[in-house]
Design an enzyme around this catalytic site. Sequence first.
Site, PDB file in Angstrom:
ATOM      1  N   HIS A 129     102.162  31.877  98.705  1.00 65.41           N
ATOM      2  CA  HIS A 129     103.390  31.557  97.966  1.00 65.41           C
ATOM      3  C   HIS A 129     103.571  30.034  97.858  1.00 65.41           C
ATOM      4  CE1 HIS A 129     107.671  31.579  96.888  1.00 65.41           C
ATOM      5  NE2 HIS A 129     107.903  30.816  97.940  1.00 65.41           N
ATOM      6  N   HIS A 182     104.702  26.997  94.796  1.00 67.85           N
ATOM      7  CA  HIS A 182     105.478  25.755  94.909  1.00 67.85           C
ATOM      8  C   HIS A 182     104.702  24.473  94.620  1.00 67.85           C
ATOM      9  CE1 HIS A 182     109.292  27.286  96.355  1.00 67.85           C
ATOM     10  NE2 HIS A 182     108.681  28.043  97.254  1.00 67.85           N
ATOM     11  N   GLU A 223     112.803  28.925  92.986  1.00 65.09           N
ATOM     12  CA  GLU A 223     112.144  30.207  93.291  1.00 65.09           C
ATOM     13  C   GLU A 223     111.962  31.112  92.061  1.00 65.09           C
ATOM     14  OE1 GLU A 223     110.530  30.932  95.862  1.00 65.09           O
ATOM     15  OE2 GLU A 223     111.327  29.586  97.397  1.00 65.09           O
ATOM     16  N   SER A 229     104.053  33.387  92.258  1.00 63.48           N
ATOM     17  CA  SER A 229     103.252  33.953  93.344  1.00 63.48           C
ATOM     18  C   SER A 229     103.409  35.469  93.427  1.00 63.48           C
ATOM     19  CB  SER A 229     103.617  33.297  94.686  1.00 63.48           C
ATOM     20  OG  SER A 229     104.956  33.588  95.036  1.00 63.48           O
TER      21      SER A 229
HETATM   22  N1  HBI Z   1     112.755  28.332 104.710  1.00 62.07           N
HETATM   23  N2  HBI Z   1     110.605  27.883 105.407  1.00 62.07           N
HETATM   24  C1  HBI Z   1     111.453  28.194 104.425  1.00 62.07           C
HETATM   25  N3  HBI Z   1     110.981  28.367 103.153  1.00 62.07           N
HETATM   26  C2  HBI Z   1     111.817  28.665 102.131  1.00 62.07           C
HETATM   27  O1  HBI Z   1     111.363  28.791 100.975  1.00 62.07           O
HETATM   28  C3  HBI Z   1     113.182  28.806 102.395  1.00 62.07           C
HETATM   29  C4  HBI Z   1     113.630  28.633 103.722  1.00 62.07           C
HETATM   30  N4  HBI Z   1     114.933  28.777 103.993  1.00 62.07           N
HETATM   31  C5  HBI Z   1     115.914  29.056 102.957  1.00 62.07           C
HETATM   32  C6  HBI Z   1     115.328  29.204 101.600  1.00 62.07           C
HETATM   33  N5  HBI Z   1     114.064  29.085 101.402  1.00 62.07           N
HETATM   34  C7  HBI Z   1     116.081  29.490 100.344  1.00 62.07           C
HETATM   35  O2  HBI Z   1     116.156  30.872 100.094  1.00 62.07           O
HETATM   36  C8  HBI Z   1     117.463  28.919 100.188  1.00 62.07           C
HETATM   37  O3  HBI Z   1     118.325  29.500 101.135  1.00 62.07           O
HETATM   38  C9  HBI Z   1     117.489  27.436 100.258  1.00 62.07           C
HETATM   39 FE    FE Z   2     109.577  29.627  98.250  1.00 61.41          FE
END
Ligand code: HBI
Ligand code: FE
Length: 325
Positions: free
Chosen positions: A183, A188, A228, A247
């Site tokens: 992913h 990203h 996302e 992804s």
């Molecule tokens: N933590 N490691 C990680 N990766 C993410 O993509 C991620 C996260 N915490 C929260 C989040 N994404 C999002 O869903 C939002 O809450 C910012």
């Molecule tokens: Fe992500």
Amino acid sequence: QVHIVGTAGDTLPESTPWFPRKMVDLDTFADKVLEMGEELDADHPGAKDPVYRARRAEITKIAKTYKTGMPIPHIEYTKEENETWGAVFNKLTTMFPSHACREHQYVFPLLVQNCHYGPEAIPQLDSVSRFLKDCTGFTLRPVMGLLTSRDFLNGLAFRVFHSTQYIRHHSRPLYTPEPDVCHELLGHVPLFANPDFADFSQEIGLASLGASDEDIERLATIYWFTVEFGICRQGDKIRAYGAGLLSSFGELEYCLSGKPELRPFEPAKVAAQKYPITEYQPVYFVAESFKDAQMRVREFATSLDRPFSVRYNAYTESIEILDSK
Ligand code: HBI
Ligand code: FE
């Protein structure tokens, strides 16, 4: 009138939630991961596989002990892990020419050239992080699993993206209930190499520093529907730029199929939108460009309940507080 508050931060209202002021402050996030990070949920494909669990623990140990400025330790991925990656890589790359935004398509061959992207082996985060640094100043930090929204978004203010380093369970190569290295690297990373997208992402991060819990929720929702699950208009076409789409073989096809509802990207409306996390999204928001989206988020951020504003000083890798009255 604007003046810059000194490093003590003593003029911030006492109710201001803590936030990182220097890059090294991100070192305090390492241990704070949500459920699926350390302990796998019962319905996770790898939950009952002791070998997988031990391997995860081995890999997340790197994230646990990582400190700012260190190179990201290399991982010798197993044959099985590389094969899982290869299955995902081969499936998704058939979709990118027709479904990924042009920024993703532009960067992908550069990742092949510079970071050994390909179906044979999982690329190393350290190489990818150095590539991103050259492109936009973004860097990767290894993370054990899901961070809180606040910590995760705060990292973006420093152009730091917290990336997992482990891979999904081999039993279901096209499914994962949580972020994994497929992913991060296929979804990203290509976008963070784009300067406008990097600016856009940092804008969300800056707005999150010292924000109230309610505003963090709003910003996390904006993150969700852009970084996302964002789609964008490119000429007379609609293309995907969100990593959750890029992804996911199934949802990448679905989001551009004409079935789901598409709405224009207006942050105040996006921020209030409810969303499912385990099914395809019923609604997607269409950005006109990353620059346009950044300006809209900047405008939205001024409506948030925060008595100061911030800017990032890239020379000192620190946050300056702008106390505007
Ligand atoms: N933590 N490691 C990680 N990766 C993410 O993509 C991620 C996260 N915490 C929260 C989040 N994404 C999002 O869903 C939002 O809450 C910012
Ligand atoms: Fe992500």
